[in-house]
Structure formats: C-alpha cells, structure tokens
Design a protein around this motif. Structure first.
Motif, mmCIF file in Angstrom:
data_model
loop_
_atom_site.group_PDB
_atom_site.id
_atom_site.type_symbol
_atom_site.label_atom_id
_atom_site.label_comp_id
_atom_site.label_asym_id
_atom_site.label_seq_id
_atom_site.Cartn_x
_atom_site.Cartn_y
_atom_site.Cartn_z
ATOM 1 N N ALA A 1 0.834 -1.204 0.000
ATOM 2 C CA ALA A 1 0.000 0.000 0.000
ATOM 3 C C ALA A 1 0.868 1.252 0.000
ATOM 4 O O ALA A 1 0.624 2.190 -0.765
ATOM 5 C CB ALA A 1 -0.931 -0.010 1.210
ATOM 6 N N VAL A 2 1.890 1.265 0.858
ATOM 7 C CA VAL A 2 2.773 2.436 0.928
ATOM 8 C C VAL A 2 3.586 2.584 -0.356
ATOM 9 O O VAL A 2 3.728 3.682 -0.910
ATOM 10 C CB VAL A 2 3.702 2.322 2.152
ATOM 11 C CG1 VAL A 2 4.756 3.423 2.138
ATOM 12 C CG2 VAL A 2 2.889 2.370 3.432
ATOM 13 N N ALA A 3 4.109 1.456 -0.854
ATOM 14 C CA ALA A 3 4.911 1.508 -2.077
ATOM 15 C C ALA A 3 4.082 2.023 -3.252
ATOM 16 O O ALA A 3 4.566 2.825 -4.071
ATOM 17 C CB ALA A 3 5.474 0.125 -2.391
ATOM 18 N N THR A 4 2.830 1.590 -3.342
ATOM 19 C CA THR A 4 1.975 2.056 -4.427
ATOM 20 C C THR A 4 1.721 3.547 -4.316
ATOM 21 O O THR A 4 1.796 4.285 -5.313
ATOM 22 C CB THR A 4 0.634 1.300 -4.396
ATOM 23 O OG1 THR A 4 0.884 -0.089 -4.516
ATOM 24 C CG2 THR A 4 -0.275 1.746 -5.520
ATOM 25 N N ALA B 1 -4.604 -1.531 1.045
ATOM 26 C CA ALA B 1 -5.018 -0.751 2.217
ATOM 27 C C ALA B 1 -6.179 -1.440 2.933
ATOM 28 O O ALA B 1 -6.236 -1.489 4.166
ATOM 29 C CB ALA B 1 -5.420 0.662 1.798
ATOM 30 N N ALA B 2 -7.123 -1.991 2.152
ATOM 31 C CA ALA B 2 -8.251 -2.709 2.753
ATOM 32 C C ALA B 2 -7.766 -3.957 3.478
ATOM 33 O O ALA B 2 -8.260 -4.291 4.565
ATOM 34 C CB ALA B 2 -9.276 -3.073 1.681
ATOM 35 N N LEU B 3 -6.799 -4.669 2.870
ATOM 36 C CA LEU B 3 -6.250 -5.838 3.538
ATOM 37 C C LEU B 3 -5.558 -5.449 4.848
ATOM 38 O O LEU B 3 -5.696 -6.133 5.868
ATOM 39 C CB LEU B 3 -5.272 -6.565 2.618
ATOM 40 C CG LEU B 3 -5.886 -7.309 1.425
ATOM 41 C CD1 LEU B 3 -4.792 -7.838 0.512
ATOM 42 C CD2 LEU B 3 -6.770 -8.461 1.924
ATOM 43 N N THR B 4 -4.818 -4.365 4.812
ATOM 44 C CA THR B 4 -4.149 -3.888 6.028
ATOM 45 C C THR B 4 -5.175 -3.503 7.087
ATOM 46 O O THR B 4 -5.059 -3.872 8.262
ATOM 47 C CB THR B 4 -3.257 -2.679 5.716
ATOM 48 O OG1 THR B 4 -2.315 -3.043 4.697
ATOM 49 C CG2 THR B 4 -2.507 -2.225 6.958
#
Length: 387
Positions: free
Chosen positions: A100-103, A146-149
């Motif tokens: 998520a952060v990398a994207t 992000a949803a998975l996190t």
C-alpha cells in the motif's frame, strides 16, 4: 451514521497499534533467532517473555502482568511459537502495508521508472503508458492492499497477543503453587504483625495504663492511712487519684481504639469513614456505595487502610485534596484512595504503604499502588467480605 464514524475513528488507531506491534514482533523474532543460544538460558528467556507479555497486555489493554514465572519448558515452548507466529503474521503485515505504501509513493513517479519496469505491479504485464493507466492501476492496487491492512492487521495482532498471553499464563498447578507461596508469606507476615501488635498493646498497657493504676492505688493507700489525721493531704491525694483515673481511662480508650475503633461498632463503616474524612488534615471527598453487612475484621482493615492512606497523603505527598471511593460488588469490597500530590510513593521508605499491604494481605486481599513521579497517587484495595 455517527456510530459508523466513531467505529472507523476507533479502527484506525487500532490498525496503527496492530501494525506497530506486528512489525516489532517480526523484528524481535529475527533477533531471537540470532540470539537463540542466549535465550535458551531460563532466566534470560523469562525476562524476554515478561517483556513481550507486557507488550501484549498493552495491545489488549489488559492490566500489566508481573514477571513470567512459568516453568522453563513452558517458556521455551512459547519462544518457539512466538518466533513462528511473529514471522508469519509480521510478513503478512509487511506485504499488505508495504505494498500500500509503495503504491502510494511510486504511482505519482511512474514516469521516472525505467522503461522496462513500467508494468502494473497488481495487473502484471500491463504496461504503464500514461497517467490514466498509472492512476487506475495504482488506485486499484492501493485500495486492495489498504483494505487488507485495515481488515487483517488488527485481528492478527490481537490473535498474536492472545496466543502469547495464553502460553505465558500460569497453569493451574502454577497458580496453586503461587497461591500457596503467597498465603505462606502473608500468613508469616500476619503472624509477625499480630505479634508486634500484641507487644505494642502490652507495652502501652504496662507503661501507660498500668503505671497510672499503680500510682492511683498508692495514693488511695496513703489517703486511707492519713484519713482523720491530715484532711488536707487526703483531699489532695484523692484529687490526684481522680485525675489519674481519668487519664488512665483516656489511655485505655486509645489502646482499645487501635484494636477495633469503637466508632465502627457505633456508626458502621460508612459513618466511621465520614467522621474520618471530616477529621482529615486535607480536604477529603467521600464516595461510599451500598456496603451491606461486612465482617468486623474487614471493616477494621478497611478503616485503618483509609486512615493510613489519608495520613500518608497529608504527611508525604504535599497533597491538597484526596478522594476516597468505597463500593461493594458481590463478595468483594473495593477501596480507592487518590490524592493530588507529587507522587513517587515508595513503601520501602516508611510511608505506611507496607503496613497497609500487611493488613490487607493478612485477610487475603489485594493492594495496588500507582504513584508516578508528579502524581497523582492511587491506592486500590480489594477485600473479601463474604460473611
């Protein structure tokens, strides 16, 4: 709608705490593998386990646990399970949050990537040829990770913490052994305290009341022998005997009050505490719930505990006010005394807390003292009051 907003607001901090917990667990699991020979030493393993259980307690918002006292094999079993679960759960957190952060970081810079790497990380093989493709694929990938996190990290962190707490919690045999050890210690402390109390009462009666009674008897004896010969001497001796009798009665009442305050028998615990608060050297607010019938021994311990706590606050904490809460829930009487002083209470310095602890433990109660530097100081006591 507001309820959903509050749940979302609560979930975000939970996700942040869970993510930090799992990443720290992943790092410490790697450290544990590297330092495995050191952690195989029972003392070191227990210290390591105690630290991790405190981390789990903070995440689960449980009361802080004491040092781990489980057997060596139980601690080593936890260590193996901890390393495995930390690596698995930690890597899941890294994959979800990391992508998520990398994207979020790389999508705006897609144009700066080498031409051979301009393919969507999520939709593999789709070249990023323009902003439309980059934003579409980037948004989809970011939302998914992000949803998975958001959905996976908090429950995984709680599961990891619960597993650790369960494995490090004492077994039934350990609980029984600790209970026996505690009862042995408290019984010894109670016996010592009882012996000291008896010696104090004997000393007070011998040096105070008995000495006055002997002096009274001697004056009355001289007065009887002088009767009819020296009326003035007889009058003076009778007057002194009368004064000494009143003083002896006062001292005797003080001794009795230290054993079981008469005000408890006259007014009950609630009334006695009201009087105690009114006599306190600093302002005292009382909050007393329904107490019902309480055994006399428990009433005495509760009374002396609160009296000592108020005295400590006035003498040592520089407090200007205290709050006393007393309530009964089932067969337990709970007491909480909080002052607004400077904190830093240390029972090894003779502040009276050790005496409170001895009294409470002697009847199978519990004591917890929270006194950080700067205050406030809170003494929480739980007493069994089943008749």
């Amino acid at each position: 709608m507001q309820v959903n907003d509050h749940r979302a607001a609560d979930r975000l901090p939970a996700m942040a705490r869970g993510l930090g917990y799992l990443l720290a667990s992943l790092l410490t699991a790697a450290v544990a593998l590297l330092a495995l020979p050191v952690l195989l030493v029972p003392a070191t393993a227990r210290a390591w386990a105690s630290w991790h259980r405190r981390r789990a307690d903070r995440l689960l918002r449980r009361p802080r646990s004491g040092p781990v006292r489980a057997g060596a094999w139980r601690v080593l079993g936890w260590l193996g399970a901890y390393v495995v679960t930390s690596l698995v759960f930690g890597l899941v957190a890294v994959v979800c949050a990391g992508n998520a952060v990398a994207t979020a970081v790389t999508v705006p810079l897609w144009w700066a990537l080498p031409a051979g790497t301009r393919a969507g990380g999520f939709a593999a093989g789709v070249p990023l040829t323009g902003w439309g493709t980059a934003l579409t694929l980037g948004t989809v990938q970011f939302v998914i990770f992000a949803a998975l996190t958001y959905g996976l990290v908090p429950p995984l962190a709680r599961l990891h913490a619960r597993v650790g707490v369960a494995l490090l919690s004492p077994s039934a045999a350990d609980v029984l052994a600790q209970r026996v050890e505690t009862l042995t210690e408290t019984r010894a402390g109670a016996m010592n305290a009882h012996g000291a109390e008896l010696r104090r009462i004997e000393r007070d009666l011998h040096d105070g009341t008995q000495a006055r009674l002997v002096a009274i008897a001697m004056r009355l004896g001289v007065a009887r022998e002088s009767l009819g010969e020296d009326p003035e001497l007889v009058g003076r001796l009778l007057r002194e005997a009368h004064e000494n009798t009143e003083e002896a009665m006062t001292e005797l009442r003080e001794v009795i009050r230290t054993i079981y305050p008469p005000i408890l028998a006259d007014r009950g615990l609630a009334g006695a505490l009201t009087a105690l608060g009114s006599r306190s050297a600093i302002g005292t607010t009382l909050d007393i719930g329904g107490l019902g019938t309480i055994p006399a021994a428990v009433e005495a311990v509760a009374y002396f505990t609160i009296a000592e706590a108020l005295t400590n606050a006035a003498k040592h904490s520089r407090a200007t006010g205290t709050t006393v809460r007393v309530a009964r829930a089932g067969d337990r009487l709970s007491i909480e005394v909080t002052d607004d002083g400077i904190g830093g209470a240390d029972e090894t310095l003779g502040t009276g807390i050790a005496g409170i602890r001895h009294r409470v433990l002697a009847i199978d109660g519990t004591v917890r003292v929270h006194s950080p530097a700067g205050g406030p100081t809170t003494i929480t006591v739980s007493l069994p009051c089943a008749s």
